[in-house]
Design a protein around this motif. Structure first.
Motif, short mmCIF file in Angstrom:
data_model
loop_
_atom_site.label_atom_id
_atom_site.label_comp_id
_atom_site.label_asym_id
_atom_site.label_seq_id
_atom_site.Cartn_x
_atom_site.Cartn_y
_atom_site.Cartn_z
N GLY A 114 0.80 -1.22 0.00
CA GLY A 114 0.00 0.00 0.00
C GLY A 114 0.83 1.27 0.00
O GLY A 114 0.33 2.34 0.32
N MET A 115 2.10 1.17 -0.39
CA MET A 115 3.01 2.32 -0.35
C MET A 115 3.18 2.95 -1.74
O MET A 115 3.20 2.26 -2.74
CB MET A 115 4.39 1.88 0.14
CG MET A 115 4.43 1.39 1.57
SD MET A 115 4.20 2.70 2.76
CE MET A 115 5.60 3.74 2.42
N VAL A 116 3.32 4.28 -1.74
CA VAL A 116 3.73 5.03 -2.92
C VAL A 116 4.77 6.05 -2.49
O VAL A 116 4.83 6.42 -1.31
CB VAL A 116 2.55 5.77 -3.61
CG1 VAL A 116 1.61 4.82 -4.28
CG2 VAL A 116 1.82 6.66 -2.63
N SER A 117 5.58 6.48 -3.44
CA SER A 117 6.54 7.55 -3.12
C SER A 117 6.73 8.43 -4.34
O SER A 117 6.61 7.99 -5.48
CB SER A 117 7.89 6.96 -2.67
OG SER A 117 8.48 6.22 -3.71
N PHE A 118 6.99 9.70 -4.06
CA PHE A 118 7.18 10.72 -5.08
C PHE A 118 8.43 11.50 -4.70
O PHE A 118 8.55 11.95 -3.56
CB PHE A 118 5.97 11.66 -5.13
CG PHE A 118 4.66 10.93 -5.33
CD1 PHE A 118 4.17 10.69 -6.60
CD2 PHE A 118 3.93 10.49 -4.24
CE1 PHE A 118 2.97 10.03 -6.79
CE2 PHE A 118 2.72 9.81 -4.41
CZ PHE A 118 2.24 9.59 -5.69
N GLU A 119 9.36 11.65 -5.63
CA GLU A 119 10.63 12.31 -5.33
C GLU A 119 10.80 13.58 -6.14
O GLU A 119 10.35 13.65 -7.28
CB GLU A 119 11.79 11.35 -5.63
CG GLU A 119 11.74 10.09 -4.81
CD GLU A 119 12.85 9.12 -5.15
OE1 GLU A 119 13.68 9.43 -6.02
OE2 GLU A 119 12.90 8.06 -4.53
N TRP A 120 11.46 14.56 -5.55
CA TRP A 120 11.75 15.80 -6.25
C TRP A 120 12.85 16.57 -5.52
O TRP A 120 13.24 16.22 -4.42
CB TRP A 120 10.49 16.65 -6.43
CG TRP A 120 10.07 17.48 -5.25
CD1 TRP A 120 10.34 18.80 -5.07
CD2 TRP A 120 9.34 17.07 -4.11
NE1 TRP A 120 9.79 19.23 -3.88
CE2 TRP A 120 9.17 18.18 -3.27
CE3 TRP A 120 8.78 15.85 -3.69
CZ2 TRP A 120 8.49 18.14 -2.06
CZ3 TRP A 120 8.10 15.79 -2.48
CH2 TRP A 120 7.96 16.93 -1.69
N HIS A 121 13.34 17.60 -6.18
CA HIS A 121 14.33 18.52 -5.63
C HIS A 121 13.67 19.89 -5.57
O HIS A 121 13.43 20.50 -6.62
CB HIS A 121 15.59 18.59 -6.50
CG HIS A 121 16.34 17.32 -6.56
ND1 HIS A 121 17.31 16.99 -5.65
CD2 HIS A 121 16.25 16.27 -7.40
CE1 HIS A 121 17.79 15.81 -5.94
NE2 HIS A 121 17.16 15.34 -7.00
N PRO A 122 13.33 20.39 -4.39
CA PRO A 122 12.64 21.68 -4.32
C PRO A 122 13.56 22.86 -4.62
O PRO A 122 14.52 23.08 -3.91
CB PRO A 122 12.13 21.72 -2.87
CG PRO A 122 13.07 20.85 -2.13
CD PRO A 122 13.52 19.79 -3.08
#
Length: 125
Positions: free
Chosen positions: A87-95
């Motif tokens: 049930g996991m999701v992840s979203f990555e970014w560099h602010p």
């Protein structure tokens, strides 16, 4: 089950058989509602650092994310993805923002139910 055809070029195509699980295991029952938890690491974000927004809900749910900073700074939306078996999701970014605070929301849906969770982002220079 569905067939996905990818065009590679020069008239070549690759057909992939995609199996989709329609299992009701992990799906909310009539007596329970879909719930979402969200958190971000690191807890305090540094300008241009690597950040991951996590979401946890039922396996098989479709989730998307949105990051919002004050009006004069940037905001972004992420594509919808399906949760893993846990049930996991992840979203990555560099602010790349000089805003001191913002919000990140994970929104999910499963079997007609929708839920979301929002976390406040704290940014340092």
């Amino acid at each position: 089950m569905r067939v996905l055809i990818l065009r590679i070029g020069l008239g070549l195509a690759l057909a992939l058989l995609v199996l989709e699980s329609a299992s009701a295991k992990g799906a909310p029952t009539a007596n329970e509602t879909l719930k979402v938890k969200a958190w971000v690491t690191p807890a305090v974000i540094h300008f241009k650092s690597h950040v991951t927004l996590f979401g946890k809900t039922q396996a098989g749910a479709r989730c998307k994310a949105a990051v919002q900073f004050p009006a004069r700074f940037t905001s972004m939306d992420f594509a919808t993805i399906r949760t893993d078996k846990k049930g996991m999701v992840s979203f990555e970014w560099h602010p790349w923002t000089k805003a001191k605070t913002g919000y990140a929301t994970v929104s999910c849906s499963l079997h007609g139910q929708k839920a979301s969770a929002t976390v406040q982002l704290k940014v340092t220079a």
